[in-house]
Scaffold this motif. Sequence first.
Motif, PDB file in Angstrom:
ATOM      1  N   MET A 181       0.718  -0.690  -0.376  1.00 10.82           N
ATOM      2  CA  MET A 181      -0.018   0.294   0.192  1.00 10.82           C
ATOM      3  C   MET A 181       0.785   1.330  -0.356  1.00 10.82           C
ATOM      4  N   PRO A 182       0.805   2.293  -0.946  1.00 13.11           N
ATOM      5  CA  PRO A 182       1.330   3.681  -0.416  1.00 13.11           C
ATOM      6  C   PRO A 182       1.459   4.727   0.909  1.00 13.11           C
ATOM      7  N   MET A 183       2.368   5.270   0.842  1.00 10.62           N
ATOM      8  CA  MET A 183       2.790   5.265   2.071  1.00 10.62           C
ATOM      9  C   MET A 183       2.463   6.952   1.899  1.00 10.62           C
ATOM     10  N   ARG A 184       1.849   7.392   2.597  1.00 11.31           N
ATOM     11  CA  ARG A 184       1.783   9.751   2.380  1.00 11.31           C
ATOM     12  C   ARG A 184       1.587   9.731   4.299  1.00 11.31           C
ATOM     13  N   HIS A 185       2.046  11.007   4.222  1.00 10.49           N
ATOM     14  CA  HIS A 185       2.027  11.834   4.866  1.00 10.49           C
ATOM     15  C   HIS A 185       0.446  11.930   5.603  1.00 10.49           C
ATOM     16  N   GLY A 186       0.396  11.398   7.029  1.00  7.37           N
ATOM     17  CA  GLY A 186      -1.345  11.138   7.772  1.00  7.37           C
ATOM     18  C   GLY A 186      -1.722  10.047   7.704  1.00  7.37           C
ATOM     19  N   ALA A 187      -1.832   9.271   6.732  1.00 11.18           N
ATOM     20  CA  ALA A 187      -2.516   8.001   6.101  1.00 11.18           C
ATOM     21  C   ALA A 187      -2.023   7.479   7.469  1.00 11.18           C
ATOM     22  N   LEU A 188      -3.500   6.514   7.429  1.00 14.16           N
ATOM     23  CA  LEU A 188      -3.692   5.615   8.662  1.00 14.16           C
ATOM     24  C   LEU A 188      -4.556   4.377   7.993  1.00 14.16           C
TER      25      LEU A 188
END
Length: 215
Positions: A181-188
């Motif tokens: 899954m993609p990593m993104r700032h603030g992602a949960l």
Amino acid sequence: MSYSIFFAVGALIAFLTLIGGLFILVRSRWILGWIKGSFGLLMVLGAVFGFFTLFDLSSYRALHMERNLATVSFEQLSKQRFKAMVSVSNDETWEYELAGDMWQMDVRIITWKGPLAVMGMLPAYRLDRLSGRYLTVEDENGNERTAYSFHDQKGIDAWAMMQKVGGLGLIDASYGSATYMPMRHGALYAVGLAAKGLVARPINEPAKEALQQWK
């Protein structure tokens, strides 16, 4: 049967075996004593092996299907560098620094078979590894790879042992991996086990947007 009862009974049997083996070794006399001593030594070794096997199995948790195993959130530190925060069901949080564009979690799963299944033993799991990955082949081959084990394996690895011997008809040891899954700032994200296997699902807007753009 609850896990606490299972491990308590197993530990009691191992303890009684240990005491019996030591008693035979202490009371044995030469000639027939040699035979008794050898048998007692085998009992002691078997008890010690049983203790360490039970100790390793006690690190697994009972698994209820469709249950969330963990949540994973991300804070971006720099380009292709993220702090991953893994929260598990007992409110414990682990932090790791991942390199890359995507993440994946791996889990070890133990399924009880035969009489243990009849006794109502639930499947068990243990979070195994968290790893990062890059989108492009060039980055994947040329940049730093990061992967972390959730547990420092010490002593007997019951799961690996059961995989090699086929579980002796009592245990099925398998491996589950969530899709990258993609990593993104603030992602949960939430990681759970469904009928089709281990699944990671976005549960907030940054994660959903990252997944939509990635597709």
